[in-house]
Design a protein around this motif. Sequence first.
Motif, PDB file in Angstrom:
ATOM      1  N   LYS A   1      53.821  18.528  72.595  1.00 13.03           N
ATOM      2  CA  LYS A   1      53.077  19.622  71.961  1.00 13.03           C
ATOM      3  C   LYS A   1      54.017  20.765  71.599  1.00 13.03           C
ATOM      4  CE  LYS A   1      49.135  22.633  72.742  1.00 13.03           C
ATOM      5  NZ  LYS A   1      48.127  23.101  73.677  1.00 13.03           N
ATOM      6  N   HIS A   2      54.910  21.105  72.517  1.00  8.14           N
ATOM      7  CA  HIS A   2      55.869  22.175  72.273  1.00  8.14           C
ATOM      8  C   HIS A   2      56.775  21.814  71.101  1.00  8.14           C
ATOM      9  CE1 HIS A   2      59.638  24.418  72.917  1.00  8.14           C
ATOM     10  NE2 HIS A   2      58.818  25.407  73.260  1.00  8.14           N
ATOM     11  N   ASP A   3      57.254  20.571  71.077  1.00  9.83           N
ATOM     12  CA  ASP A   3      58.112  20.153  69.971  1.00  9.83           C
ATOM     13  C   ASP A   3      57.359  20.201  68.645  1.00  9.83           C
ATOM     14  OD1 ASP A   3      60.187  19.758  71.726  1.00  9.83           O
ATOM     15  OD2 ASP A   3      59.939  17.570  71.850  1.00  9.83           O
ATOM     16  N   MET A   4      56.105  19.769  68.652  1.00  5.85           N
ATOM     17  CA  MET A   4      55.307  19.803  67.420  1.00  5.85           C
ATOM     18  C   MET A   4      55.091  21.244  66.957  1.00  5.85           C
ATOM     19  SD  MET A   4      52.563  16.766  68.192  1.00  5.85           S
ATOM     20  CE  MET A   4      51.529  17.158  66.829  1.00  5.85           C
ATOM     21  N   GLU A   5      54.790  22.140  67.909  1.00  6.91           N
ATOM     22  CA  GLU A   5      54.616  23.556  67.550  1.00  6.91           C
ATOM     23  C   GLU A   5      55.912  24.129  67.001  1.00  6.91           C
ATOM     24  OE1 GLU A   5      53.177  25.419  71.117  1.00  6.91           O
ATOM     25  OE2 GLU A   5      51.126  24.688  70.826  1.00  6.91           O
ATOM     26  N   LYS A   6      57.026  23.753  67.611  1.00  9.30           N
ATOM     27  CA  LYS A   6      58.323  24.241  67.159  1.00  9.30           C
ATOM     28  C   LYS A   6      58.610  23.737  65.736  1.00  9.30           C
ATOM     29  CE  LYS A   6      63.180  24.206  68.464  1.00  9.30           C
ATOM     30  NZ  LYS A   6      64.178  23.671  69.394  1.00  9.30           N
ATOM     31  N   GLN A   7      58.343  22.450  65.507  1.00 11.73           N
ATOM     32  CA  GLN A   7      58.548  21.899  64.165  1.00 11.73           C
ATOM     33  C   GLN A   7      57.622  22.573  63.143  1.00 11.73           C
ATOM     34  OE1 GLN A   7      57.971  17.683  64.505  1.00 11.73           O
ATOM     35  NE2 GLN A   7      60.006  17.340  65.417  1.00 11.73           N
ATOM     36  N   GLU A   8      56.382  22.825  63.580  1.00 16.16           N
ATOM     37  CA  GLU A   8      55.433  23.495  62.668  1.00 16.16           C
ATOM     38  C   GLU A   8      55.925  24.901  62.316  1.00 16.16           C
ATOM     39  OE1 GLU A   8      52.333  23.782  60.165  1.00 16.16           O
ATOM     40  OE2 GLU A   8      52.874  21.971  61.284  1.00 16.16           O
ATOM     41  N   LYS A   9      56.431  25.614  63.333  1.00 16.25           N
ATOM     42  CA  LYS A   9      56.963  26.957  63.061  1.00 16.25           C
ATOM     43  C   LYS A   9      58.175  26.889  62.134  1.00 16.25           C
ATOM     44  CE  LYS A   9      55.430  29.349  67.203  1.00 16.25           C
ATOM     45  NZ  LYS A   9      55.804  30.017  68.451  1.00 16.25           N
ATOM     46  N   GLU A  10      59.072  25.933  62.374  1.00 16.53           N
ATOM     47  CA  GLU A  10      60.235  25.777  61.504  1.00 16.53           C
ATOM     48  C   GLU A  10      59.797  25.445  60.066  1.00 16.53           C
ATOM     49  OE1 GLU A  10      62.866  22.828  63.134  1.00 16.53           O
ATOM     50  OE2 GLU A  10      63.479  24.122  64.788  1.00 16.53           O
ATOM     51  N   LYS A  11      58.807  24.572  59.968  1.00 19.51           N
ATOM     52  CA  LYS A  11      58.296  24.194  58.655  1.00 19.51           C
ATOM     53  C   LYS A  11      57.720  25.412  57.934  1.00 19.51           C
ATOM     54  CE  LYS A  11      55.348  20.593  56.757  1.00 19.51           C
ATOM     55  NZ  LYS A  11      54.358  19.574  57.064  1.00 19.51           N
ATOM     56  N   GLN A  12      56.939  26.200  58.666  1.00 15.86           N
ATOM     57  CA  GLN A  12      56.349  27.408  58.070  1.00 15.86           C
ATOM     58  C   GLN A  12      57.457  28.383  57.662  1.00 15.86           C
ATOM     59  OE1 GLN A  12      53.591  28.929  60.951  1.00 15.86           O
ATOM     60  NE2 GLN A  12      51.978  27.450  60.411  1.00 15.86           N
ATOM     61  N   GLU A  13      58.471  28.515  58.495  1.00 16.31           N
ATOM     62  CA  GLU A  13      59.594  29.412  58.178  1.00 16.31           C
ATOM     63  C   GLU A  13      60.334  28.899  56.942  1.00 16.31           C
ATOM     64  OE1 GLU A  13      62.115  32.684  58.453  1.00 16.31           O
ATOM     65  OE2 GLU A  13      60.158  32.340  59.357  1.00 16.31           O
ATOM     66  N   ASP A  14      60.552  27.578  56.918  1.00 18.46           N
ATOM     67  CA  ASP A  14      61.229  27.009  55.748  1.00 18.46           C
ATOM     68  C   ASP A  14      60.395  27.247  54.481  1.00 18.46           C
ATOM     69  OD1 ASP A  14      63.344  26.150  57.248  1.00 18.46           O
ATOM     70  OD2 ASP A  14      62.615  24.083  57.472  1.00 18.46           O
ATOM     71  N   GLU A  15      59.102  27.052  54.550  1.00 24.11           N
ATOM     72  CA  GLU A  15      58.219  27.288  53.397  1.00 24.11           C
ATOM     73  C   GLU A  15      58.267  28.752  52.965  1.00 24.11           C
ATOM     74  OE1 GLU A  15      54.300  25.859  54.381  1.00 24.11           O
ATOM     75  OE2 GLU A  15      54.937  23.784  54.353  1.00 24.11           O
ATOM     76  N   ARG A  16      58.300  29.643  53.931  1.00 20.27           N
ATOM     77  CA  ARG A  16      58.366  31.074  53.624  1.00 20.27           C
ATOM     78  C   ARG A  16      59.676  31.391  52.920  1.00 20.27           C
ATOM     79  NH1 ARG A  16      60.520  35.742  55.195  1.00 20.27           N
ATOM     80  NH2 ARG A  16      61.734  34.814  56.853  1.00 20.27           N
ATOM     81  N   ILE A  17      60.771  30.823  53.449  1.00 23.99           N
ATOM     82  CA  ILE A  17      62.087  31.095  52.842  1.00 23.99           C
ATOM     83  C   ILE A  17      62.144  30.511  51.424  1.00 23.99           C
ATOM     84  CG2 ILE A  17      64.558  30.527  53.003  1.00 23.99           C
ATOM     85  CD1 ILE A  17      64.269  30.815  56.041  1.00 23.99           C
ATOM     86  N   LEU A  18      61.607  29.303  51.239  1.00 24.20           N
ATOM     87  CA  LEU A  18      61.636  28.676  49.914  1.00 24.20           C
ATOM     88  C   LEU A  18      60.713  29.396  48.916  1.00 24.20           C
ATOM     89  CD1 LEU A  18      61.679  24.892  50.858  1.00 24.20           C
ATOM     90  CD2 LEU A  18      63.568  26.245  49.949  1.00 24.20           C
ATOM     91  N   ALA A  19      59.692  30.075  49.399  1.00 24.00           N
ATOM     92  CA  ALA A  19      58.748  30.788  48.518  1.00 24.00           C
ATOM     93  C   ALA A  19      59.287  32.128  48.050  1.00 24.00           C
ATOM     94  CB  ALA A  19      57.434  30.973  49.250  1.00 24.00           C
TER      95      ALA A  19
END
Length: 187
Positions: A134-152
């Motif tokens: 669960k922690h790894d999934m949350e971490k990946q989700e946060k990284e994904k959201q951060e990556d999306e924010r940076i790409l936007a």
Amino acid sequence: MKDEPKWKDPKIGPYAKQPAGEGFGEDPINLGDDNCSPTPSHATEKRTMGRDSAKAAKKKSKFYSGFIIIVGVCFLDERVVIAKYLNFSRRSCAKNDRFQQLACIDEKRFEEMQSHNDSLLSIEQEKIRIMREKHDMEKQEKEKQEDERILAIDLDACTPAQRVYYQALQEESFEKIVARRGQRQGP
């Protein structure tokens, strides 16, 4: 008063100590005269048993009777001794059986407790594994959201310093995305 019996020497005369048991029940009368008049004879007179000598005789008789009982117990019929031994042996075997039963019960309890503890341990390990996932999934989700924010981020609207910074972050984000896709597709 000097001739009174109280003041006479106890070693001499009718008041001398007699051996225990002698003189008990005898009458201190001299029957040797022909006149038939009873007169005490100081030479043959015996004293009746006193309180202390009676106690001593009673104690002595108790000792001998107790001694006879002890000797009688020592010479019991061997059947009685064998029966007592067999009874003791049966009780001892029964005790040993009971101890073995208790040992088996304790061993079963120990095995049950160990099994219970093992199951609790496996449950806790499973919980920890799930929490890590669960922690790894949350971490990946946060990284994904951060990556999306940076790409936007629109690089044309940024200052030149910000543009350089965000351009480097966008390149790193693209590399992460490519790496994740490679992991999903597998070798």
